[in-house]
Design an enzyme around this catalytic site. Structure first.
Site, short mmCIF file in Angstrom:
data_model
loop_
_atom_site.label_atom_id
_atom_site.label_comp_id
_atom_site.label_asym_id
_atom_site.label_seq_id
_atom_site.Cartn_x
_atom_site.Cartn_y
_atom_site.Cartn_z
CB CYS A 78 -0.89 0.01 1.24
SG CYS A 78 0.04 -0.04 2.78
CG ASN A 82 4.07 -0.16 1.95
OD1 ASN A 82 3.52 -1.08 1.35
ND2 ASN A 82 5.04 0.56 1.42
CB ILE A 111 -1.80 -8.84 -0.11
CG1 ILE A 111 -1.36 -7.78 -1.13
CG2 ILE A 111 -1.05 -10.14 -0.30
CD1 ILE A 111 -1.51 -8.18 -2.58
N GLY A 114 13.88 -11.18 -9.03
CA GLY A 114 15.21 -11.72 -8.74
C GLY A 114 16.19 -10.73 -8.17
#
Length: 507
Positions: free
Chosen positions: A2, A74, A52, A328
């Protein structure tokens, strides 16, 4: 994931709800699933949410019954279930959200709550006349703070939220917290910052097993996720490990029509059996997107902007299908994967350079990942920077990572996945993101057509600090200055500083 903002007022005043509401609107791209606003005493905070975990009930800001504490966070806390089980006997939880553990840990531990968190995070928590704001160990999640014009402190996930409301502002350093005294303090002090590793018995398989645990940890989600796949070693490893534990994994690749990354990513996706998606963009697309990219990136660093262009289009593609993407980033810093490491033969110096790059990662590649993903309401996760895995990797004897003759970089990683990835991928040399995706040469040509020799000659008069040295740097600096006028912005911009013997860039 967020965007967060907060105001902690001067004594005798209340937190400014109207101010933080205005600030939060500038971060709406980071949280397309809704905004929350709350105040308590001297604190006011707002939250732009990307849902999420506990999509239905995880709204922020969060408040604790009885204590008057207020919190916005966040990020993702990967050990939240373990912490919740320890805290539940003393605190009432109102959601399944991983962030709620920060609220109750702060009530118990204050500054020390950050040490208990395993994840990527930036938070603000207040109680009465005190507050604590903190940031994760590597600075995966951003947090800026400044002195409010009307008194007190302001916090925000991006600088644009603070612009116009602060007399000064700066980034809170990774692995640090700050309170009402106004002096940041570090909570992250890994042994590897000062001592090279001495573990000579590490094998590639051990490394792979440790990394697999870090990837599995980052599959925590109540929403769909995928992997950014360039076809390079690092992203291919993450995709291979994720595909083992996440059926139907989606992978995403980006590049111009003939980009080497697109071909390599297709090869890996076929080998792993992923659901693969591609974004093919043109140099014209990249040029048209430059103002938007620089606006979100909040930087004029040329190498960072070049690598942000493919990341911008890749994030836009992924956001059409998932809310989370594993990436990655971090492998080259942990294992000395950049070209200038080929010039380092002394193990101690090799280790020192890895540690230096890790300390600066928050202002470069991690900033790119955060800003380009969040520009599209997408969460980026970085398994290589798992605290446990990073500690293990940085305590490997650096002699095991030294480049030697024709030996490929990151040989321990390659060894660990020798039986898991196609041979052509294991033998593929590292390419900078902008080069592998095909954008680099076109950007150079465009800058040369737009910036004259005379413009470049006088660049230092217009921009005396961090004066642009190339036409491409001047082009980006001009766009940045139009978007973000004022010296306070310039002082906040991170710049890549290569090792003394190197002129390469790690993007």
């Amino acid at each position: 994931m967020c965007g967060i903002v907060a105001h902690f007022s001067a004594p005798g005043q209340s937190g400014d709800r109207e101010l933080v509401a205005r600030m939060a609107r500038k971060l709406s791209h980071r949280g397309p699933d809704g905004q929350g606003l709350a105040s308590s005493g001297r604190a006011a905070a707002a939250h732009a949410r990307l849902a999420i975990i506990d999509v239905e009930n995880g709204q922020q800001p969060m408040r604790a019954d009885g204590s008057g504490s207020l919190m916005v966070c966040n990020g993702e806390i990967y050990n939240h279930l373990e912490l919740r089980s320890q805290l539940a006997t003393r605190h009432v939880f109102k959601s399944r959200s991983d962030s709620e553990v920060v609220l109750h840990l702060h009530d118990e531990l204050g500054h020390d709550c950050a040490r208990r968190l395993d994840g990527m995070f930036a938070f603000f928590a207040s109680s009465g006349d005190s507050f604590v704001a903190g940031r994760d160990a590597f600075g995966i999640k951003p947090l800026y703070f400044g002195r409010a014009k009307q008194g007190g402190f302001l916090f925000g996930s991006e600088l644009k939220a603070l612009a116009g409301a602060c007399t000064t502002f700066e980034a809170l350093a990774p692995g640090s917290t700050i309170d009402e005294a106004g002096k940041p303090r570090r909570w992250f002090h890994p042994r590897w910052e000062t001592q090279p590793g001495t573990n000579r018995q590490v094998t590639g398989l051990q490394l792979a097993n440790r990394l697999e645990r870090a990837v599995v940890k980052r599959l925590m989600s109540d929403v769909p996720l995928g992997v950014f796949l360039s076809g390079g070693l690092d992203s291919s490893i993450i995709a291979e490990l994720a595909a083992r534990h996440y059926p139907g994994l989606m992978t995403f690749a980006v590049g111009v029509a003939d980009a080497s990354d697109l071909a390599a990513a297709r090869h890996v996706a076929r080998a792993l059996g992923t659901r693969h998606f591609e974004c093919v963009y043109t140099i014209s697309d990249a040029i048209a997107a430059l103002p938007e990219i620089i606006y979100h990136l909040e930087s004029y660093d040329a190498a960072l902007i070049r690598s942000s262009i493919p990341c911008f289009f890749l994030s836009r593609l992924a956001a059409e299908h998932v809310k989370i993407a594993l990436t990655g980033e971090g492998a080259d810093e942990l294992f000395g994967g950049y070209a200038h490491f080929s010039q380092i033969s002394d193990p101690d110096r090799f280790h020192v350079e890895c540690a230096r790059l890790l300390r600066g990662l928050h202002g470069m590649n991690l900033q790119r990942v955060d800003r380009m993903t969040m520009a599209h309401g997408l969460e980026g996760r970085v398994p290589f920077l798992d605290l446990e895995f990073a500690d293990f990797a940085m305590n490997v004897d650096p002699r095991l990572n030294l480049w030697s003759g024709a030996t490929l970089e990151k040989r321990l990683l390659r060894e660990g996945f020798a039986e898991r990835l196609p041979g052509s991928i294991l033998r593929r040399r590292k390419l900078e993101f902008a080069r592998g995706s095909g954008a680099e040469s076109g950007l150079h040509a465009f800058a040369a057509s737009r910036v004259s020799d005379r413009d470049l000659l006088h660049a230092s008069h217009k921009f005396p600090v961090d004066a642009p040295k190339t036409k491409e740097e001047l082009l980006y600096r001009e766009i940045f200055a139009q978007l973000f006028p004022g010296e306070a912005w310039r002082a906040s911009v991170a710049r890549w500083q290569p090792e003394a013997s190197s002129h390469t860039t790690p993007c």
